[in-house]
Design a protein around this motif. Structure first.
Motif, PDB file in Angstrom:
ATOM      1  N   CYS A  53       6.560  -3.767   3.743  1.00  0.00           N
ATOM      2  CA  CYS A  53       5.386  -2.911   3.839  1.00  0.00           C
ATOM      3  C   CYS A  53       4.341  -3.576   4.745  1.00  0.00           C
ATOM      4  O   CYS A  53       4.447  -4.758   5.082  1.00  0.00           O
ATOM      5  CB  CYS A  53       4.807  -2.645   2.448  1.00  0.00           C
ATOM      6  SG  CYS A  53       4.176  -4.110   1.591  1.00  0.00           S
ATOM      7  N   ALA A  54       3.320  -2.821   5.128  1.00  0.00           N
ATOM      8  CA  ALA A  54       2.300  -3.336   6.039  1.00  0.00           C
ATOM      9  C   ALA A  54       1.575  -4.562   5.478  1.00  0.00           C
ATOM     10  O   ALA A  54       1.390  -5.547   6.203  1.00  0.00           O
ATOM     11  CB  ALA A  54       1.318  -2.234   6.394  1.00  0.00           C
ATOM     12  N   PRO A  55       1.131  -4.564   4.204  1.00  0.00           N
ATOM     13  CA  PRO A  55       0.462  -5.770   3.699  1.00  0.00           C
ATOM     14  C   PRO A  55       1.353  -7.011   3.740  1.00  0.00           C
ATOM     15  O   PRO A  55       0.893  -8.105   4.087  1.00  0.00           O
ATOM     16  CB  PRO A  55       0.097  -5.399   2.262  1.00  0.00           C
ATOM     17  CG  PRO A  55      -0.002  -3.914   2.254  1.00  0.00           C
ATOM     18  CD  PRO A  55       1.044  -3.455   3.227  1.00  0.00           C
ATOM     19  N   CYS A  56       2.634  -6.857   3.424  1.00  0.00           N
ATOM     20  CA  CYS A  56       3.547  -8.010   3.464  1.00  0.00           C
ATOM     21  C   CYS A  56       3.808  -8.453   4.899  1.00  0.00           C
ATOM     22  O   CYS A  56       3.911  -9.649   5.175  1.00  0.00           O
ATOM     23  CB  CYS A  56       4.862  -7.684   2.762  1.00  0.00           C
ATOM     24  SG  CYS A  56       4.699  -7.610   0.960  1.00  0.00           S
ATOM     25  N   ARG A  57       3.921  -7.494   5.831  1.00  0.00           N
ATOM     26  CA  ARG A  57       4.110  -7.869   7.233  1.00  0.00           C
ATOM     27  C   ARG A  57       2.900  -8.652   7.732  1.00  0.00           C
ATOM     28  O   ARG A  57       3.044  -9.657   8.438  1.00  0.00           O
ATOM     29  CB  ARG A  57       4.338  -6.618   8.101  1.00  0.00           C
ATOM     30  CG  ARG A  57       5.691  -5.988   7.865  1.00  0.00           C
ATOM     31  CD  ARG A  57       6.070  -4.983   8.952  1.00  0.00           C
ATOM     32  NE  ARG A  57       5.000  -4.084   9.360  1.00  0.00           N
ATOM     33  CZ  ARG A  57       4.760  -2.901   8.810  1.00  0.00           C
ATOM     34  NH1 ARG A  57       5.498  -2.448   7.815  1.00  0.00           N
ATOM     35  NH2 ARG A  57       3.783  -2.145   9.253  1.00  0.00           N
ATOM     36  N   ASP A  58       1.694  -8.213   7.366  1.00  0.00           N
ATOM     37  CA  ASP A  58       0.482  -8.933   7.752  1.00  0.00           C
ATOM     38  C   ASP A  58       0.444 -10.322   7.107  1.00  0.00           C
ATOM     39  O   ASP A  58       0.139 -11.314   7.770  1.00  0.00           O
ATOM     40  CB  ASP A  58      -0.767  -8.153   7.367  1.00  0.00           C
ATOM     41  CG  ASP A  58      -0.951  -6.894   8.177  1.00  0.00           C
ATOM     42  OD1 ASP A  58      -0.327  -6.778   9.250  1.00  0.00           O
ATOM     43  OD2 ASP A  58      -1.738  -6.025   7.748  1.00  0.00           O
ATOM     44  N   LYS A  59       0.734 -10.379   5.831  1.00  0.00           N
ATOM     45  CA  LYS A  59       0.650 -11.637   5.084  1.00  0.00           C
ATOM     46  C   LYS A  59       1.626 -12.680   5.621  1.00  0.00           C
ATOM     47  O   LYS A  59       1.305 -13.865   5.702  1.00  0.00           O
ATOM     48  CB  LYS A  59       0.931 -11.367   3.602  1.00  0.00           C
ATOM     49  CG  LYS A  59       0.855 -12.573   2.717  1.00  0.00           C
ATOM     50  CD  LYS A  59       1.095 -12.164   1.268  1.00  0.00           C
ATOM     51  CE  LYS A  59       1.064 -13.358   0.330  1.00  0.00           C
ATOM     52  NZ  LYS A  59       1.319 -12.966  -1.047  1.00  0.00           N
TER      53      LYS A  59
END
Length: 63
Positions: A53-59
């Motif tokens: 997901c986007a938050p995990c990709r960012d993190k």
């Protein structure tokens, strides 16, 4: 003789032309996504890219 404003404008036009050329004619295509559970956090997301997901990709610094 060219003054400072003319020189600056000419430089800006050259730089803009270089940026336009480097950008190319192809528009940006975002990666395809799918809905499902994130492989990293397990939360459901409407758009997963590479299983994350986007938050995990960012993190995690993923594309």
């Amino acid at each position: 003789m060219a003054d400072d404003a003319d020189i600056s404008q000419a430089r800006q036009e050259r730089e803009q032309a270089q940026r336009d050329k480097a950008r190319g004619d192809t528009p940006y295509e975002p990666p395809a996504g799918r809905a499902g559970d994130c492989d990293l956090c397990g939360e459901w997301c409407g758009r997963l890219v590479g299983g994350a997901c986007a938050p995990c990709r960012d993190k995690h610094g993923l594309p």
